[in-house]
Scaffold this motif. Structure first.
Motif, PDB file in Angstrom:
ATOM      1  N   HIS A  39     -56.586  16.087 -31.496  1.00 34.18           N
ATOM      2  CA  HIS A  39     -56.961  15.419 -30.252  1.00 34.18           C
ATOM      3  C   HIS A  39     -55.908  14.431 -29.755  1.00 34.18           C
ATOM      4  O   HIS A  39     -56.147  13.728 -28.774  1.00 34.18           O
ATOM      5  N   ASN A  79     -66.240  16.160 -32.405  1.00 35.12           N
ATOM      6  CA  ASN A  79     -65.511  16.441 -31.172  1.00 35.12           C
ATOM      7  C   ASN A  79     -64.593  15.267 -30.811  1.00 35.12           C
ATOM      8  O   ASN A  79     -64.340  14.379 -31.634  1.00 35.12           O
ATOM      9  N   LEU A  81     -65.059  12.682 -29.271  1.00 33.88           N
ATOM     10  CA  LEU A  81     -65.708  11.375 -29.253  1.00 33.88           C
ATOM     11  C   LEU A  81     -66.095  10.902 -30.648  1.00 33.88           C
ATOM     12  O   LEU A  81     -66.835   9.926 -30.796  1.00 33.88           O
ATOM     13  N   ARG A  93     -69.010   5.961 -21.509  1.00 37.20           N
ATOM     14  CA  ARG A  93     -69.056   7.349 -21.065  1.00 37.20           C
ATOM     15  C   ARG A  93     -70.266   7.718 -20.211  1.00 37.20           C
ATOM     16  O   ARG A  93     -70.480   8.898 -19.939  1.00 37.20           O
ATOM     17  N   ASP A 134     -62.851  15.072 -16.551  1.00 38.95           N
ATOM     18  CA  ASP A 134     -63.066  14.038 -17.568  1.00 38.95           C
ATOM     19  C   ASP A 134     -63.104  12.668 -16.900  1.00 38.95           C
ATOM     20  O   ASP A 134     -62.097  12.218 -16.342  1.00 38.95           O
ATOM     21  N   GLN A 260     -73.836  12.836 -27.927  1.00 39.11           N
ATOM     22  CA  GLN A 260     -72.427  12.456 -28.049  1.00 39.11           C
ATOM     23  C   GLN A 260     -71.644  13.487 -28.852  1.00 39.11           C
ATOM     24  O   GLN A 260     -70.516  13.845 -28.482  1.00 39.11           O
ATOM     25  N   SER A 263     -72.184  20.221 -30.014  1.00 37.91           N
ATOM     26  CA  SER A 263     -71.156  21.252 -30.100  1.00 37.91           C
ATOM     27  C   SER A 263     -71.555  22.544 -29.391  1.00 37.91           C
ATOM     28  O   SER A 263     -70.859  23.021 -28.507  1.00 37.91           O
ATOM     29  N   TRP A 299     -67.048  15.041 -19.501  1.00 39.02           N
ATOM     30  CA  TRP A 299     -66.372  14.434 -20.647  1.00 39.02           C
ATOM     31  C   TRP A 299     -65.226  15.310 -21.141  1.00 39.02           C
ATOM     32  O   TRP A 299     -64.818  15.218 -22.298  1.00 39.02           O
ATOM     33  N   ARG A 302     -63.143  19.357 -24.260  1.00 37.97           N
ATOM     34  CA  ARG A 302     -63.216  19.275 -25.722  1.00 37.97           C
ATOM     35  C   ARG A 302     -64.562  18.744 -26.195  1.00 37.97           C
ATOM     36  O   ARG A 302     -64.729  18.441 -27.370  1.00 37.97           O
ATOM     37  N   TRP A 303     -65.484  18.628 -25.294  1.00 34.43           N
ATOM     38  CA  TRP A 303     -66.861  18.258 -25.646  1.00 34.43           C
ATOM     39  C   TRP A 303     -67.756  19.469 -25.412  1.00 34.43           C
ATOM     40  O   TRP A 303     -67.579  20.202 -24.433  1.00 34.43           O
TER      41      TRP A 303
END
Length: 431
Positions: A39, A79, A81, A93, A134, A260, A263, A299, A302-303
């Motif tokens: 990340h 992830n 976050l 967020r 994002d 949060q 997946s 977000w 990648r979330w």
């Protein structure tokens, strides 16, 4: 290792590690280093990195415990976050304004009836959904949910998918909304109606923070809407009718820890109905006997499932999971967009001198109040410095020639953004 294969392998290893029982400090530390590489995470000090490792380890335990449950319809992951505590996550967020919800007056309207509602629908497949965006550490989810709905209805009506400017809403929509401090989609729609349109994301790009409203960009009305409507509260049947017509913005409770670190799979909670986040429903479907909404988040990709989440539909609760049935709204568009403006021509400085479009005329030699020689500043609507050699951007209008910087006054303080604005302290260009 092939560059394109590396991210896939790293994701596989992270998933494998979450599925295993190994949880020694060295194992967690190695996993954290891999996660940081994946990340692009760096920290300002050894102490900060150590603290983030401890947060990561706590989230690892939470994710592992959930994924060990055999009866859950969704799974969690470490992830982008995963180095934030739930408190830090909630502070940065979200952004749906509780005060704005309390004082809003619902604009109710019967949705256009779709007699034969399809069993499943995905507006992404119909070309009515832009890329996942994002919001970063700015509570502007309301702006992203609003632009997503406007992007969708604009494509449905005109056939053109245009990514719209969240930054314009964050900077300029100040009547009821408060930028990164929160807002509501209804007020964003009303702002665009009153402004006779909204600019594109390309022309007024997102900055991840609130800035001064760009008066030139706000007059770039590329896409218009004519009205907006609120779906009656807790009416899932009418919400389905609305989504069958176009993408719909909704409020949800997005602050749960499971949300949060979501997946994949169909999210069923648990979560409260205290609305604090805004997202966009872009379709619906069914899987393994469970109905779900297809929800676009803000977000990043990648979330969740490349930026999306499936949230259970027909849950038996009138408010819907996380309150998704409580605050749904959508823009209405019946008229065409304005024609694109003609490209600007050169600016006349004197009788025989001109500057190109996007430049500003600045006097280089003046005598008795009359300019005898002009130069061009390569900035639009710039401020010409008194040294007759330099210029500054309009939003940082105070010249400091000795320091090669441009300043502005805020209240009783004079501030500058040297790293960002120093490059704009320019000499006049040659003819």
């Amino acid at each position: 290792m092939e560059p394109l294969f590396a991210p896939f392998l790293l994701s596989f290893l992270l998933f494998f590690d979450l599925s295993s029982s190994a949880a020694s400090p060295s194992h967690i530390s190695q996993l954290f280093e891999s996660w940081c590489d994946q990340h692009g995470k760096t920290y300002s000090s050894v102490e900060e990195k150590s603290y983030r490792l401890s947060v990561f380890q706590d989230n690892y335990a939470f994710v592992t415990q959930h994924n060990d449950m055999s009866n859950s319809s969704y799974s969690l992951a470490l992830n982008a976050l995963a180095d934030l505590t739930n408190h830090e996550f909630k502070a940065s967020r979200l952004g749906l304004s509780a005060a704005a919800i309390e004082f809003r007056r619902p604009n109710l309207r019967e949705p256009d009836l779709v007699r034969d509602i399809p069993a499943s629908l995905d507006w992404r497949n119909k070309g009515a959904v832009t890329h996942v965006k994002d919001q970063a550490s700015c509570g502007a989810c309301w702006a992203f949910a609003a632009t997503g709905a406007m992007e969708g209805v604009n494509e449905i009506v005109t056939g053109s998918l245009v990514s719209l400017s969240e930054q314009e809403l964050v900077d300029c929509d100040r009547t009821y909304n408060t930028g990164c401090e929160g807002g509501l989609m209804d007020y964003a729609y009303q702002f665009v109606i009153d402004n006779h349109g909204i600019d594109t994301e390309q022309d007024y790009p997102y900055q991840g923070r609130q800035k001064t409203c760009n008066k030139h960009k706000i007059n770039q009305q590329v896409v218009t809407i004519d009205d907006y409507a609120d779906v009656p509260m807790n009416n899932e049947k009418q919400l389905l009718q609305a989504v069958a017509t176009q993408p719909v913005s909704v409020g949800i409770c997005g602050s749960e820890r499971a949300f949060q670190l979501y997946s994949k799979g169909i999210f069923t909670g648990p979560c409260s109905t205290s609305l604090d986040h805004a997202v966009l429903i872009v379709g619906y479907g069914s899987e393994n006997g469970l109905d779900y909404w297809i929800v676009k988040n803000s977000w990043g990709s990648r979330w969740g499932m490349n930026g999306y989440i499936h949230m259970i539909r027909n849950s038996g609760n009138s408010e819907g999971v996380c309150g998704i049935n409580m605050l749904a709204s959508y823009p209405i568009k019946t008229s065409p967009n304005p024609p694109p403006p003609s490209p600007p021509g050169p600016t006349k400085c004197g009788f025989f001198t001109y500057c190109s479009a996007g430049e500003t005329c600045c006097c280089k030699h003046r005598l008795f109040g009359i300019c005898f020689s002009w130069k061009c500043c390569e900035l639009d609507s710039a401020v010409c410095c008194k040294d007759n050699r330099h210029c500054c951007p309009h939003d940082y209008p105070m010249c400091a020639a000795k320091n090669n910087q441009c300043f502005k006054r805020v209240g009783n303080a004079t501030i500058t953004e040297a790293s960002e604005k120093k490059q704009y302290f320019r000499k006049f260009s040659s003819w």
